[in-house]
Write an enzyme that holds these catalytic residues in place. Structure first.
Site, PDB file in Angstrom:
ATOM      1  N   CYS A   1       5.990  12.065   2.441  1.00 31.26           N
ATOM      2  CA  CYS A   1       5.591  10.781   2.639  1.00 31.26           C
ATOM      3  C   CYS A   1       5.516  10.493   4.167  1.00 31.26           C
ATOM      4  CB  CYS A   1       6.317   9.867   1.938  1.00 31.26           C
ATOM      5  SG  CYS A   1       6.268   8.242   2.518  1.00 31.26           S
TER       6      CYS A   1
ATOM      7  N   GLY B   1     -11.578  11.166  -3.107  1.00 33.72           N
ATOM      8  CA  GLY B   1     -10.457  10.398  -3.604  1.00 33.72           C
ATOM      9  C   GLY B   1      -9.559   9.759  -2.236  1.00 33.72           C
TER      10      GLY B   1
ATOM     11  N   GLU C   1      -9.286   8.177   3.195  1.00 32.80           N
ATOM     12  CA  GLU C   1      -8.654   7.838   4.193  1.00 32.80           C
ATOM     13  C   GLU C   1      -8.921   8.756   5.763  1.00 32.80           C
ATOM     14  OE1 GLU C   1      -4.892   5.615   1.807  1.00 32.80           O
ATOM     15  OE2 GLU C   1      -4.353   7.355   3.073  1.00 32.80           O
TER      16      GLU C   1
ATOM     17  N   ILE D   1     -19.754  25.710  -4.069  1.00 31.96           N
ATOM     18  CA  ILE D   1     -19.753  27.158  -4.723  1.00 31.96           C
ATOM     19  C   ILE D   1     -19.554  28.171  -3.982  1.00 31.96           C
ATOM     20  CG2 ILE D   1     -21.199  26.467  -6.541  1.00 31.96           C
ATOM     21  CD1 ILE D   1     -23.569  27.509  -5.287  1.00 31.96           C
TER      22      ILE D   1
ATOM     23  N   MET E   1       1.163  10.270  -8.400  1.00 31.45           N
ATOM     24  CA  MET E   1       2.028  10.990  -7.195  1.00 31.45           C
ATOM     25  C   MET E   1       1.947   9.896  -5.876  1.00 31.45           C
ATOM     26  SD  MET E   1       0.514  14.596  -7.239  1.00 31.45           S
ATOM     27  CE  MET E   1       1.201  16.122  -8.229  1.00 31.45           C
TER      28      MET E   1
ATOM     29  N   HIS F   1       6.269   4.903  -3.770  1.00 35.14           N
ATOM     30  CA  HIS F   1       6.934   3.833  -4.437  1.00 35.14           C
ATOM     31  C   HIS F   1       7.196   4.183  -6.006  1.00 35.14           C
ATOM     32  CE1 HIS F   1       2.669   3.034  -4.025  1.00 35.14           C
ATOM     33  NE2 HIS F   1       2.693   2.657  -5.229  1.00 35.14           N
TER      34      HIS F   1
ATOM     35  N   HIS G   1      -3.642 -22.640   3.417  1.00 41.74           N
ATOM     36  CA  HIS G   1      -5.012 -22.466   4.037  1.00 41.74           C
ATOM     37  C   HIS G   1      -5.271 -22.393   5.309  1.00 41.74           C
ATOM     38  CE1 HIS G   1      -9.611 -23.265   4.047  1.00 41.74           C
ATOM     39  NE2 HIS G   1      -9.372 -24.071   4.926  1.00 41.74           N
TER      40      HIS G   1
END
Ligand code: FAD
Ligand code: NAI
Length: 460
Positions: free
Chosen positions: A41, A177, A182, A233, A313, A316, A439
């Site tokens: 992390c 993923g 990211e 492949i 995984m 937190h 607001h």
């Protein structure tokens, strides 16, 4: 008599449990093989990736957004080494902070690799250690394509992608993923051509379909290329050029070349070096340490937490699991619920989810209603350029409770807490409808989505 606790691994699962156990009066030893504490992390995961996402986003704003606002700013040069240096400063400050916290809590910190030599006996550099309770928190590592090994030079895992010295010309990302999305965002913002090869028929496949669709649309607008339902492949590195052969949707074979490739096809539990079998610790078919619902392994008094154990995984999840475990072991009954684990992709926009998604609700045959509110109808959403984003909630028809929620917008990660609390405290939707939100804020859309589940949205 003080309880003794031995923890293997100094990531979010290990170091957080160590501190909590020490606070509760236990005598704690923590073994970490890496020179820095903080695990994946802090060193090569959450923290450095968020630093690069933020710094590269400044470049994106400067190149693509400022001129729309009449701000005449030109980008002369990106000193990528400075960005990397700043990222490193943050990481080292935080890892040193953990070393300080261990000291402050009088935790014995041993630097070295721990391995089982017998049941409940662990060796570190010739010293044999045991304790009333042993917690295994050895984390995870990247999965690599068997036919194309990662070298962290041109063929990268996230670790190599976070440490690049140069901005790629063309980064190919295998797997759209969380990591892929990211890291691809980082390098696209910095000017790389970015192409995804994804096995599944959509990106971010663990999220709802409309989330995948929205995110992909926005990323495509930013010039990112996608090949879905495509598998690699063959992969070769020829004279510094990455060459991939891929099989596309209609079984057509095509080649693609880049200067770097990132393999982000998932992570697997890490028990390398630990010799779990010598300690009688059973692993499951995927290599995770087998535990019961109490997190106890096949050996009494030995527990597994974090990425090396069952469940998402996420940092937190790892630390909350550890806290709940040591509290329980030390006589303070405690628990955490996997259903309450939030899940965020820190792209721009961010995606933040908690509770069930639509597929899970359907699979569980739960009667639900949906509330959805778009940020194009929220004043702050327009200011923040979040027009394509939305909030969506799932409400149980019979109990009137929130079952799940997803937010897609620039600050989604910071907005999820209200929904988490609602799920954790089993609040009824009626209790939330009249919550007065300041607001103009993005958070007003959270309430509008809840209102929409009863067709009562004011602004849409
Ligand atoms: P780790 O953090 O992997 O720590 C395990 C530690 O054990 C390591 O320090 C290792 O050196 C040590 N160890 C292993 N074997 C031994 C041994 N035999 N002896 C001694 N020490 C040993 N999660 C989020 O929640 N948010 C994010 O934004 C996020 N971003 C991520 C970005 C990337 C690129 C990656 C790769 C991951 C990200 N994650 C994120 C996931 C998160 O990093 C992990 O879920 C988390 O680190 C798991 O914590 P852990 O303590 O179980 O394992
Ligand atoms: P992932 O499971 O999120 O995504 C892997 C992707 O690769 C999927 O879309 C999958 O369909 C695809 N895939 C699998 N095999 C493939 C193949 N052979 N060819 C093409 N595509 C293939 O795994 P990822 O991104 O590697 O991340 C691992 C874990 O790290 C995450 O699940 C998450 O737990 C953690 N993480 C969390 C972050 C966060 O919280 N923001 C950030 C980064 C990582």
């Amino acid at each position: 008599m003080k309880k003794t606790i031995l923890i293997i691994g100094g990531g979010p699962a290990g170091y957080v449990s160590a501190i909590r156990a020490a606070q509760l009066g236990a005598d704690v030893t923590l073994v970490e093989k890496h020179k820095n504490l903080g695990g994946t992390c802090l060193n090569v995961g959450c923290v450095p990736s968020k630093a690069l996402l933020q710094y590269s986003y400044y470049v994106h704003l400067l190149k693509h957004e400022f001129s729309n606002l009449g701000i005449d700013a030109s980008l002369n040069r990106i000193d990528f080494s400075r960005m990397q240096e700043k990222k490193g400063e943050i990481v080292s400050g935080l890892t040193q902070g953990i070393a300080f916290l261990l000291k402050k809590n009088k935790i014995r910190h041993i630097r070295g690799e721990a391995k089982f030599v017998a049941e409940k006996k662990i060796e570190v550099d010739g010293e044999i250690l045991t304790a009333d309770y042993i917690l295994l928190a050895t984390g995870s590592k990247p999965i690599e394509l068997p036919f194309f090994p990662i070298d962290e030079d041109r063929v990268l895992s996230s670790t190599g992608a976070l440490a690049l010295k140069n901005i790629p010309n063309h980064l190919i990302v295998i797997g759209a993923g969380v990591i892929g999305l990211e890291m691809g965002s980082v390098y696209r913002s910095l000017g790389s051509r970015v192409t995804y090869i994804e096995f599944f028929d959509r990106i971010a496949p663990s999220f709802d379909e409309d989330v995948s669709k929205t995110l992909m649309e926005i990323m495509k607008q930013r010039g990112i290329e996608f090949h879905l339902q495509t598998k690699v492949i063959k992969g070769e590195l020829i004279n510094g050029v990455v060459q991939l052969s891929c099989e596309g949707q209609d079984k057509n074979i095509f080649q693609i070349e880049g200067d770097y490739v990132l393999q982000s096809i998932g992570r697997k539990p890490n028990t390398q070096g630990l010799a779990p079998q010598k300690g009688g610790i059973r692993l499951d078919a995927k290599g995770f340490i087998e535990t019961g619902s109490d997190l106890q392994t096949s050996v009494k008094g030995v527990y597994a937490i974090g990425d090396v154990a069952f469940g998402p995984m996420l940092a937190h999840k790892a630390s909350h699991e550890g806290i709940a475990l040591v509290e329980t072991l030390l006589g303070k009954p405690s628990s955490y619920n996997l259903f309450e684990v939030p899940n965020v992709i820190y792209t721009h926009p961010e995606v933040a989810h908690v509770g069930m998604n639509e597929a899970e609700l359907k699979a569980n045959q739960l009667p639900y209603k949906v509330g959805k509110f778009p940020f194009k109808a929220n004043a702050r959403g327009l200011v923040e350029h979040d027009e394509k984003g939305f909030v969506k909630v799932y409400v149980c028809k019979s109990s009137d409770r929130l079952m799940g929620a997803v937010v897609v917008c620039s600050h989604a990660s910071e907005m999820l807490a209200m929904f988490q609390l609602a799920i954790k405290e089993k609040l009824k939707i009626q209790d939330l409808k009249h919550l007065m939100i300041a607001h103009p804020t993005l958070s007003e859309a959270l309430i509008e989505a809840i209102l929409d589940s009863d067709n009562q949205s004011i602004h849409f």
